[in-house]
Design a protein around this motif. Structure first.
Motif, PDB file in Angstrom:
ATOM      1  N   ASP A   3      15.476  -6.198  28.278  1.00  0.00           N
ATOM      2  CA  ASP A   3      16.251  -5.092  28.843  1.00  0.00           C
ATOM      3  C   ASP A   3      17.132  -4.438  27.773  1.00  0.00           C
ATOM      4  N   GLN A   4      17.663  -5.273  26.874  1.00  0.00           N
ATOM      5  CA  GLN A   4      18.521  -4.754  25.809  1.00  0.00           C
ATOM      6  C   GLN A   4      17.716  -3.864  24.864  1.00  0.00           C
ATOM      7  N   SER A   7      17.029  -0.566  26.717  1.00  0.00           N
ATOM      8  CA  SER A   7      18.201   0.303  26.772  1.00  0.00           C
ATOM      9  C   SER A   7      18.552   0.836  25.386  1.00  0.00           C
ATOM     10  N   ARG A  10      16.049   3.587  24.782  1.00  0.00           N
ATOM     11  CA  ARG A  10      16.408   4.763  25.597  1.00  0.00           C
ATOM     12  C   ARG A  10      17.605   5.495  24.983  1.00  0.00           C
TER      13      ARG A  10
END
Length: 187
Positions: A3-4, A7, A10
């Motif tokens: 997830d890190q 993100s 992104r």
């Protein structure tokens, strides 16, 4: 991918779009979102995933502009040295903002509010110090000095675009003009 990492990826893509928009719109305020996507090396679909409307992108640019102006102001060390030397450093730091300045001048809806309104307390203190130390003409109020700086930065970027002069030469001309304009005139 964690997830890190997602993100982070992104955030980098979003920042690349904002940076590209500043460069593209700074050169051509009428540029399309397609032009911005191409400069950011993303597809239009990706651009729209981050910024559904042009207004959303302009708001993000406004936020980025505010952050960059705050960093430039801090780097100018407005509380150090004579008032005139601080004005000179401020001009240099703002000039280095490049296409962002052109965009601020041409697209006031970016929401920065940087070129208008009242002077912030740090700017007022810098000019007052210059009045006291004899390096800024005491007949020039803070708002006038602020307008002078912005107008010369605008003139410099317009001159750069029109003539193709070097950035170094244009900055020299801006500083010479501002230095002469704020200097105390002999009685």
């Amino acid at each position: 991918m964690s997830d890190q990492q997602v993100s982070g990826s992104r955030a980098r893509t979003r920042q690349a779009i904002v940076d590209a928009a500043i460069e593209v719109l700074g050169r051509n305020p009428a540029a399309s979102l397609g032009d911005i996507a191409a400069a950011a090396e993303v597809g239009r679909t990706t651009l729209h995933r981050y910024f559904a409307e042009r207004a959303d992108l302009l708001n993000a640019i406004g936020t980025e502009a505010g952050a960059r102006l705050a960093r430039a102001t801090a780097q100018a060390r407005m509380a150090d040295g004579t008032g005139a030397s601080a004005v000179r450093r401020l001009c240099q730091e703002y000039f280095d903002l490049g296409n962002l300045l052109s965009l601020i001048f041409s697209e006031p809806e970016t929401g920065t509010g940087s070129t208008g309104g009242g002077c912030d307390p740090e700017f007022v203190a810098m000019v007052a110090r210059g009045h006291r130390d004899g390096t800024i003409d005491p007949e020039l109020p803070e708002g006038w000095v602020q307008s002078l700086i912005w107008s010369q930065l605008y003139a410099g970027w317009a001159y750069l675009a029109e003539t193709g002069a070097s950035r170094h030469e244009v900055l020299r001309l801006i500083l010479r003009t501002v230095d002469g304009a704020i200097a105390v005139k002999p009685a």
